[in-house]
Design a protein around this motif. Structure first.
Motif, PDB file in Angstrom:
ATOM      1  N   MET A  39      -9.872  14.599  15.830  1.00 21.96           N
ATOM      2  CA  MET A  39     -11.097  15.355  15.577  1.00 21.96           C
ATOM      3  C   MET A  39     -12.062  14.547  14.720  1.00 21.96           C
ATOM      4  N   HIS A  40     -13.298  14.376  15.208  1.00 19.83           N
ATOM      5  CA  HIS A  40     -14.337  13.584  14.533  1.00 19.83           C
ATOM      6  C   HIS A  40     -13.897  12.132  14.302  1.00 19.83           C
ATOM      7  N   ASN A  41     -12.864  11.696  15.030  1.00 22.79           N
ATOM      8  CA  ASN A  41     -12.304  10.350  14.847  1.00 22.79           C
ATOM      9  C   ASN A  41     -11.984  10.086  13.378  1.00 22.79           C
ATOM     10  N   ALA A  42     -11.439  11.107  12.713  1.00 19.19           N
ATOM     11  CA  ALA A  42     -11.092  10.972  11.302  1.00 19.19           C
ATOM     12  C   ALA A  42      -9.807  10.181  11.093  1.00 19.19           C
ATOM     13  N   GLN A  43      -8.979  10.050  12.149  1.00 23.31           N
ATOM     14  CA  GLN A  43      -7.751   9.259  12.090  1.00 23.31           C
ATOM     15  C   GLN A  43      -6.871   9.694  10.905  1.00 23.31           C
ATOM     16  N   PRO A  44      -6.389  10.955  10.918  1.00 18.95           N
ATOM     17  CA  PRO A  44      -5.701  11.522   9.750  1.00 18.95           C
ATOM     18  C   PRO A  44      -4.219  11.195   9.692  1.00 18.95           C
ATOM     19  N   TRP A  45      -3.892   9.920   9.811  1.00 16.34           N
ATOM     20  CA  TRP A  45      -2.477   9.533   9.878  1.00 16.34           C
ATOM     21  C   TRP A  45      -2.188   8.335   8.983  1.00 16.34           C
ATOM     22  N   ARG A  46      -0.928   8.265   8.582  1.00 15.73           N
ATOM     23  CA  ARG A  46      -0.394   7.093   7.900  1.00 15.73           C
ATOM     24  C   ARG A  46       1.014   6.857   8.438  1.00 15.73           C
ATOM     25  N   PHE A  47       1.381   5.579   8.564  1.00 12.50           N
ATOM     26  CA  PHE A  47       2.674   5.206   9.112  1.00 12.50           C
ATOM     27  C   PHE A  47       3.449   4.402   8.072  1.00 12.50           C
ATOM     28  N   ARG A  48       4.768   4.495   8.153  1.00 12.66           N
ATOM     29  CA  ARG A  48       5.640   3.716   7.266  1.00 12.66           C
ATOM     30  C   ARG A  48       6.810   3.194   8.081  1.00 12.66           C
ATOM     31  N   LEU A  49       7.026   1.888   8.019  1.00  7.98           N
ATOM     32  CA  LEU A  49       8.188   1.285   8.666  1.00  7.98           C
ATOM     33  C   LEU A  49       9.308   1.159   7.642  1.00  7.98           C
ATOM     34  N   LEU A  50      10.439   1.758   7.952  1.00  6.77           N
ATOM     35  CA  LEU A  50      11.645   1.597   7.149  1.00  6.77           C
ATOM     36  C   LEU A  50      12.455   0.482   7.799  1.00  6.77           C
ATOM     37  N   ARG A  51      12.337  -0.714   7.237  1.00  8.64           N
ATOM     38  CA  ARG A  51      12.903  -1.890   7.908  1.00  8.64           C
ATOM     39  C   ARG A  51      14.406  -1.790   8.107  1.00  8.64           C
ATOM     40  N   ALA A  52      15.094  -1.225   7.133  1.00  4.90           N
ATOM     41  CA  ALA A  52      16.554  -1.219   7.207  1.00  4.90           C
ATOM     42  C   ALA A  52      17.058  -0.436   8.418  1.00  4.90           C
ATOM     43  N   SER A  53      16.364   0.642   8.746  1.00  6.12           N
ATOM     44  CA  SER A  53      16.832   1.489   9.841  1.00  6.12           C
ATOM     45  C   SER A  53      16.028   1.311  11.122  1.00  6.12           C
ATOM     46  N   GLY A  54      14.894   0.571  11.057  1.00  6.80           N
ATOM     47  CA  GLY A  54      14.048   0.446  12.231  1.00  6.80           C
ATOM     48  C   GLY A  54      13.363   1.741  12.592  1.00  6.80           C
ATOM     49  N   THR A  55      13.075   2.573  11.606  1.00  9.54           N
ATOM     50  CA  THR A  55      12.429   3.865  11.819  1.00  9.54           C
ATOM     51  C   THR A  55      10.975   3.806  11.359  1.00  9.54           C
ATOM     52  N   ILE A  56      10.092   4.442  12.119  1.00 11.44           N
ATOM     53  CA  ILE A  56       8.697   4.575  11.715  1.00 11.44           C
ATOM     54  C   ILE A  56       8.432   6.043  11.400  1.00 11.44           C
ATOM     55  N   GLU A  57       7.874   6.284  10.219  1.00  9.58           N
ATOM     56  CA  GLU A  57       7.476   7.624   9.830  1.00  9.58           C
ATOM     57  C   GLU A  57       5.979   7.801  10.069  1.00  9.58           C
ATOM     58  N   LEU A  58       5.599   8.978  10.506  1.00 10.20           N
ATOM     59  CA  LEU A  58       4.196   9.348  10.626  1.00 10.20           C
ATOM     60  C   LEU A  58       3.920  10.490   9.660  1.00 10.20           C
ATOM     61  N   ARG A  59       2.956  10.266   8.764  1.00 17.60           N
ATOM     62  CA  ARG A  59       2.617  11.257   7.760  1.00 17.60           C
ATOM     63  C   ARG A  59       1.156  11.652   7.889  1.00 17.60           C
ATOM     64  N   ALA A  60       0.844  12.893   7.545  1.00 16.28           N
ATOM     65  CA  ALA A  60      -0.539  13.357   7.525  1.00 16.28           C
ATOM     66  C   ALA A  60      -1.272  12.730   6.352  1.00 16.28           C
ATOM     67  N   ASP A  61      -2.467  12.225   6.605  1.00 22.45           N
ATOM     68  CA  ASP A  61      -3.333  11.703   5.556  1.00 22.45           C
ATOM     69  C   ASP A  61      -4.296  12.818   5.161  1.00 22.45           C
ATOM     70  N   LEU A  62      -3.970  13.523   4.084  1.00 20.50           N
ATOM     71  CA  LEU A  62      -4.734  14.703   3.704  1.00 20.50           C
ATOM     72  C   LEU A  62      -6.103  14.362   3.136  1.00 20.50           C
ATOM     73  N   GLY A  63      -6.359  13.094   2.874  1.00 26.22           N
ATOM     74  CA  GLY A  63      -7.690  12.685   2.476  1.00 26.22           C
ATOM     75  C   GLY A  63      -8.653  12.633   3.643  1.00 26.22           C
ATOM     76  N   ARG A  64      -8.148  12.865   4.852  1.00 27.89           N
ATOM     77  CA  ARG A  64      -8.978  12.791   6.053  1.00 27.89           C
ATOM     78  C   ARG A  64      -9.004  14.108   6.813  1.00 27.89           C
ATOM     79  N   VAL A  65      -8.710  15.176   6.132  1.00 24.91           N
ATOM     80  CA  VAL A  65      -8.786  16.486   6.777  1.00 24.91           C
ATOM     81  C   VAL A  65     -10.241  16.942   6.855  1.00 24.91           C
ATOM     82  N   LEU A  66     -10.507  17.887   7.737  1.00 26.28           N
ATOM     83  CA  LEU A  66     -11.816  18.528   7.839  1.00 26.28           C
ATOM     84  C   LEU A  66     -11.654  19.934   7.276  1.00 26.28           C
ATOM     85  N   PRO A  67     -11.916  20.128   5.992  1.00 28.72           N
ATOM     86  CA  PRO A  67     -11.524  21.379   5.349  1.00 28.72           C
ATOM     87  C   PRO A  67     -12.223  22.610   5.887  1.00 28.72           C
TER      88      PRO A  67
END
Length: 358
Positions: A39-67
């Motif tokens: 929405m509005h190309n706000a790109q409200p995401w952040r990713f984290r690679l956990l190298r040990a397990s090869g897992t990628i987490e996707l988290r909401a970036d609350l600084g990019r919400v449309l309140p």
């Protein structure tokens, strides 16, 4: 806009060990993920690679919400779900097995998904080549690999479409794409299409009189020099022209500026309603995955698509958007489909701004 870069192979693991995703591969996968619409190309995401397990987490970036426009976070979840789907597509194309868990930690609602990535690494032997991404014969039961070529070609098209009907076969293919991700895509008849257009115009009028929603719009609109340097938001080159005649169902980011070109839009826009049977954050994420599969499928079939959610953003207007004949449960997105001109991509943030490696 960053150049498209294919996922690069990692060095194979020693015999008997599982291969885990490396940093360069993770960057390539996240680059594909962030090509998703939001929405509005706000790109409200952040990713984290956990190298040990090869897992990628996707988290909401609350600084990019449309309140004001998205107070429940429904739009945020849909955009992040689309990013998950793109990551799945890129992983499949590179020969990785992606195991996705949506909302894996109820105590941490910002953690929207975890994506485990691994693959068996056969032991190198005499005359045996090292494994490469997406080897011939790689299993693809979800049908993701063919969609990879559309990830960076998919763009929201706010320009007029030709008055040319989309064949029923193509409509069926798009509906099947949604169904494969647990959603429904229905095509309203002429009467209900007119109703949705009226609801959209009602919502636009309300938006124009709502200071909070205008503030959201202004925050993510990029004009002048800011458009050329933008890494997020909607730049003026993607606004599309001002409506001269026909029906413009998409959100207008520019208004009726005196220097803005006018053009005629379709007399009868071809709409599709994407819906889910339930209406929880989990369902919003699934709707995002379904939406992106539909969009990539449409891109491969030569179709243009724009998205509209104005009527869905008002509590009293959302229920009547639902097609009383075709169903669609809780409508999560309205799509306008057809045949439009080629358009440039909207900007994306650099991967290193959205990816943390730990």
């Amino acid at each position: 806009m960053q150049p498209e870069q294919p996922v690069q192979p990692e060095q194979p693991a020693p015999s008997g060990r599982r291969e885990t995703v490396g940093e360069e591969t993770a960057r390539s996968l996240v680059r594909a993920a962030t090509a998703a619409p939001s929405m509005h190309n706000a790109q409200p995401w952040r990713f984290r690679l956990l190298r040990a397990s090869g897992t990628i987490e996707l988290r909401a970036d609350l600084g990019r919400v449309l309140p004001h426009t998205d107070p429940t976070g429904r739009g945020l979840h849909i955009g992040c779900g689309a990013a998950v789907f793109n990551l799945r597509v890129a992983a499949a194309g590179a020969g990785w097995d992606a195991s996705v868990r949506l909302l894996p930690a109820p105590e941490d609602p910002r953690l929207l998904a975890t994506i485990g990535l691994d693959r068996a690494a056969p032991a190198p032997g005499p005359g045996r080549p090292r494994p490469r991404p997406a080897p011939a014969g790689h299993e693809d039961p979800a049908g993701l690999i063919p969609l990879g070529s559309a990830v960076f070609r998919r763009h929201t098209n706010r320009f007029p479409f030709r008055d040319e009907p989309v064949h029923q076969v193509l409509r069926a293919q798009l509906a099947d794409a949604a169904a494969r991700e647990g959603a429904q895509l229905v095509f309203p008849d002429d009467w209900h299409t007119r109703n949705v257009l009226e609801l959209t115009r009602d919502a636009e009028g309300r938006d124009a009189a709502d200071p909070g929603r205008l503030k959201d719009l202004d925050r993510w609109t990029r004009t002048g020099d800011a458009a050329g340097a933008a890494v997020d938001g909607v730049p003026e080159y993607a606004f599309g022209p001002r409506q001269r005649d026909g029906h413009r169902v998409i959100r207008d980011f520019a208004g009726r500026g005196p220097d803005r070109e006018a053009a005629g839009f379709e007399a009868a826009p071809q709409l599709a309603l994407l819906g889910t049977t339930e209406d929880r954050p989990f369902d919003w994420l699934r709707a995002g995955e379904a939406l992106e599969r539909v969009l990539l499928t449409a891109t491969l079939r030569g179709l243009s698509v724009s998205l509209t959610s104005q009527a869905l953003e008002w509590e009293d207007l959302r229920p009547p958007v639902r097609d009383p004949v075709g169903g669609a449960g809780f409508v999560q997105m309205v799509l306008r489909i057809g045949y439009g001109p080629g358009i440039p991509a909207t900007p994306r943030r650099p991967v290193d701004e959205v990816l943390e490696i730990v």
